[in-house]
Enzyme design. Sequence first.
Site, PDB file in Angstrom:
ATOM      1  CG  ASP A 192      -9.037 -13.110   6.450  1.00 12.92           C
ATOM      2  OD1 ASP A 192      -9.623 -13.193   7.546  1.00 12.92           O
ATOM      3  OD2 ASP A 192      -8.010 -12.423   6.271  1.00 12.92           O
ATOM      4  CD  GLU A 219      -2.754  -1.020   2.531  1.00 13.58           C
ATOM      5  OE1 GLU A 219      -3.975  -0.981   2.445  1.00 13.58           O
ATOM      6  OE2 GLU A 219      -2.143  -1.037   3.613  1.00 13.58           O
ATOM      7  CD  GLU A 230      -1.884  -3.743  12.670  1.00 12.73           C
ATOM      8  OE1 GLU A 230      -1.175  -4.753  12.701  1.00 12.73           O
ATOM      9  OE2 GLU A 230      -2.899  -3.627  11.931  1.00 12.73           O
TER      10      GLU A 230
END
Length: 255
Positions: free
Chosen positions: A222, A12, A199
């Site tokens: 997922d 990213e 996080e």
Amino acid sequence: MTTAILSALPEEQSTLVAHLAHPQRLMHAGRAFWRGELAGRAVVLALSGIGKVAAATTATALVERFGVARIVFTGVAGGLGDGVNVGDVVVAEDYLQHDMDASPLFPRWEVPGYARSRLACDADLSAILLEAAGACVASARGQFGFKPELLGAPAVTSHRAHHGLIASGDRFVCAADEAHRLRTTLQDAGHPALAVEMEGAAVAQVCHDYGIPFAAARTISDRADDTAHVDFPRFVQTVASRYAEHMVLTLMQKL
């Protein structure tokens, strides 16, 4: 006003760095930070690190060292809520640490010293990010050619951007029974989590402490079950990095 873009994945960050105007790489606290401009606006890009402590350190550095005025987080997560499918995006309304338990001194999940278990994200910034996420998923098949069935996930006719609670903890949830237990326990306590990751709640707490706006978007990679590790690298490369790029660039244009 400088916006920090926190990325959970190197893929990213590298995609966004390629879009930076006037890029400058700086090292601080053992981390690489990229200064520059996106859509004509000042930004600092950084990787969060894995887990709550690493993410909190990075977020604190962004505030203390770089003086950012807001933080936006992109990454991946496991889906927990009904109808939250692979290829969807969850924009956080608030965050909870699912592994926080200081009982019997404090109620389970309550963050000591905060008198609450859930920390809210900034409503205005999250609304813009949700709009960007909606535009992203609407074009997922046409623009990205994403078909979840090719990664072993159930086929869906369309993808959605969701808005709600995300749970964070220092554990990679990857077993169906654990995911079911986590979802049910939180749901029964009035905390219907849509997704789980490692996080965001820490960054939400740092931003709460410093009084700066925070928003986060998590692409569902997922269902936090026994197949959570299957084809993850491929998903990151072909889907998550493109989602992040699309959402962040759209967001920066709307700020």
